[in-house]
Design an enzyme around this catalytic site. Structure first.
Site, PDB file in Angstrom:
ATOM      1  N   ASP A   1      11.949   2.724   5.493  1.00 47.95           N
ATOM      2  CA  ASP A   1      10.973   3.790   5.413  1.00 47.95           C
ATOM      3  C   ASP A   1      10.870   4.530   7.147  1.00 47.95           C
ATOM      4  OD1 ASP A   1      10.846   3.184   3.028  1.00 47.95           O
ATOM      5  OD2 ASP A   1       8.892   2.131   3.281  1.00 47.95           O
TER       6      ASP A   1
ATOM      7  N   TRP B   1       1.347   2.337  -7.604  1.00 49.82           N
ATOM      8  CA  TRP B   1       2.353   1.647  -8.371  1.00 49.82           C
ATOM      9  C   TRP B   1       1.839   0.927  -9.593  1.00 49.82           C
ATOM     10  CZ3 TRP B   1       7.178   2.191  -8.126  1.00 49.82           C
ATOM     11  CH2 TRP B   1       7.952   2.801  -6.799  1.00 49.82           C
TER      12      TRP B   1
ATOM     13  N   ASP C   1       7.580   8.195  -3.331  1.00 50.07           N
ATOM     14  CA  ASP C   1       7.194   8.835  -1.980  1.00 50.07           C
ATOM     15  C   ASP C   1       7.599  10.102  -1.626  1.00 50.07           C
ATOM     16  OD1 ASP C   1       6.911   6.051  -2.286  1.00 50.07           O
ATOM     17  OD2 ASP C   1       8.053   5.414  -0.437  1.00 50.07           O
TER      18      ASP C   1
ATOM     19  N   GLU D   1       4.662  -0.558   4.225  1.00 48.37           N
ATOM     20  CA  GLU D   1       5.633   0.075   3.704  1.00 48.37           C
ATOM     21  C   GLU D   1       5.072   1.589   4.559  1.00 48.37           C
ATOM     22  OE1 GLU D   1       7.433  -1.154  -0.440  1.00 48.37           O
ATOM     23  OE2 GLU D   1       5.490  -0.064  -0.572  1.00 48.37           O
TER      24      GLU D   1
END
Ligand code: FRU
Length: 492
Positions: free
Chosen positions: A168, A305, A39, A223
């Site tokens: 996050d 991912w 990220d 997320e």
């Protein structure tokens, strides 16, 4: 505090990152200095420069104990590496400095608010990662973690929320100088949820409310949240995990924008519309900033991912960010366009106007792997069954975009782009609207393709591992079509 962890990372990247030749990286997409990136974090404008931090494991091209890498830019295209900013070296973050964001303090210092991860043995004998939030303060180069970390832990969570899924933080400054942050949590009844917190000074935080939640509809957990005003609407952007395929959504991780209205007095967000942010393959973990000129600019991890097990052989880095995009709202939906800084990098211009196509053709001057390409396609009647643009092609490789006018499907196929495994290589989307003419803007940069459909109403993004020599671009009509093709080389 053991500062050698950070010193070691800085020494390692200075040696091994600097040794990677520029030609082995993309020309205008940020890659980790060396090793692994996921990220983007702390995307901010600070002391005259854009700062972009990232989830970073310098020692291998796989995910490991998370550090924060750091780069700066004045144009969002050329990035200069700075030494790693954070390492997992304090009691609250000994097992990882996970994603977070940045804001400026009244005294001019920069505040980083991030998820601190600590592995703990549980009563059942199993170990699990406890997630809390911590801060570090710095000058744009060196950051000092607060001795009182963490600043947010499970005691701040609403009833029924898990201390293992709390992460996050995205911080922003309110007009009165105080700070707000949106985080993700997982509630028993809510599932993935966006939680709002408030702080007078950036150090002392309190829980405010749940802004919105999945409740079984949009994945099991969220997320990387973001929350901002855009053209009179309020946007809550999140990354659902384990999304179920339906409508335009595919299985697994994705990024959605919940678009609605917000009452800042009662902290009430009312969702009106939900939009998938990118319909390609590699796009996750978005983060936005507001530029000094007011633009809302978004970056993201240009990687899925589910595709991380397939890596280019021999590469010393893995993971990259998208070309930052400007966001706007049109007819209740988000429109994305590459930052206008890219126009300033335009070099040689080649234009082929209104060319009638049948079969496969190359066009003089159109090709290469670092380019800004615009293609407008008008199928000629019902006999035009499909139109294909072949990118990054040679005898063995290609990445194709195929448009089928009768179904309005646009298909991105990178199965011949140099991959080794059977991860997702094909994705398609239904082009919105009624128009017979399709307009595509395609950003090519060595290891990626970013497609902006009809002025950025939809986008499709994917990495490619194609050898650099595969530079051909061709156009093919099954039936007949008229096309206008315009290419700018990029002087970077
Ligand atoms: C998203 C994510 C975040 C977390 C980070 C860890 O890609 O899972 O939720 O903070 O990556 O590296």
């Amino acid at each position: 505090m053991d500062s050698t962890t950070l010193q070691n990372a800085r020494a390692y990247e200075a040696r091994h990152g600097a040794a990677i030749p520029a030609a082995e990286r993309p020309a205008y997409h940020l890659t980790p200095y060396v090793g692994w990136m996921n990220d983007p974090n702390g995307f901010s404008y600070y002391q005259g420069k854009y700062h972009l931090f990232y989830q970073y494991y310098p020692y291998k091209t796989v995910w490991g104990p998370m550090h924060w890498g750091h780069a700066v830019s004045t144009d969002l295209l050329h990035w200069d590496y700075l030494p790693a900013a954070l390492a997992p070296d304090s009691p609250s973050d000994k097992d990882g400095c996970f994603s977070g964001s940045a804001a400026q303090l009244p005294d001019g210092r920069q505040l980083l608010l991030y998820t601190s991860v600590r592995r703990e043995e549980q009563p059942d004998g199993k170990t699990r990662d406890v997630q809390t939030q911590s801060v570090a303060v710095g000058d744009g180069l060196d950051y000092v973690k607060l001795a009182q970390n963490p600043v947010l832990d499970e005691t701040c969570l609403p009833e029924g929320f898990s201390r293992f899924d709390f992460r996050d933080p995205k911080i922003w400054q309110e007009p009165d100088g105080s700070y707000s942050a949106v985080l993700v949590g997982q509630g028993k009844t809510e599932g993935g949820a966006a939680l709002l917190f408030h702080s007078a000074d950036g150090f002392h935080w309190e829980y405010v409310t749940i802004l919105d939640a999945s409740r079984g509809e949009y994945g099991v957990m969220w997320e990387c949240p973001d929350f901002f005003e855009l053209d009179g609407k309020q946007v809550l952007m999140v990354g659902p995990m384990e999304m179920q395929a339906r409508d335009e959504f595919h299985n697994g991780h994705c990024v959605i924008a919940l678009i609605g209205s917000y009452d800042p007095v009662n902290h009430r967000f009312v969702r009106e519309n939900v939009q998938l942010m990118d319909e390609g393959i590699d796009f996750y973990a978005t983060q936005t900033l507001q530029a000094p000129d007011g633009r809302r600019i978004m970056t993201a991890w240009m990687q899925a991912w589910s595709g991380i097990s397939d890596q280019p052989h021999g590469a010393k880095w893995f993971g990259q960010t998208i070309c930052p995009r400007e966001l706007h709202i049109r007819d209740g939906r988000i429109i994305q366009t590459p930052v206008r800084e890219l126009d300033a990098a335009h070099g040689a211009h080649v234009l082929h106007e209104n060319v009638r196509m049948e079969g496969e053709t190359a066009l003089e001057g159109i090709g290469g792997r670092v380019a800004d390409l615009r293609v407008t396609i008008t199928p000629e009647g019902k006999e035009c069954r499909a139109f294909t643009i072949k990118l990054a092609a040679d005898g063995d490789h290609s990445t194709t975009l195929t448009y089928e006018p009768h179904t309005r499907r646009l298909i991105l196929d990178r199965s011949q782009a140099g991959f080794h495994q059977d991860i997702v290589h094909l994705r398609s989307c239904t082009v919105r609207g009624q128009s017979d003419t399709l307009s595509l803007r395609i950003l090519l940069d060595r290891n990626s393709v970013e497609v902006f459909i009809n002025g950025g109403e939809q986008t499709m993004t994917a990495c490619i591992y194609t050898p650099p020599e595969a530079e051909r671009i061709t156009f093919a009509a099954n039936g007949a079509a008229r096309i206008t093709v315009e290419q700018y080389s990029l002087a970077l």
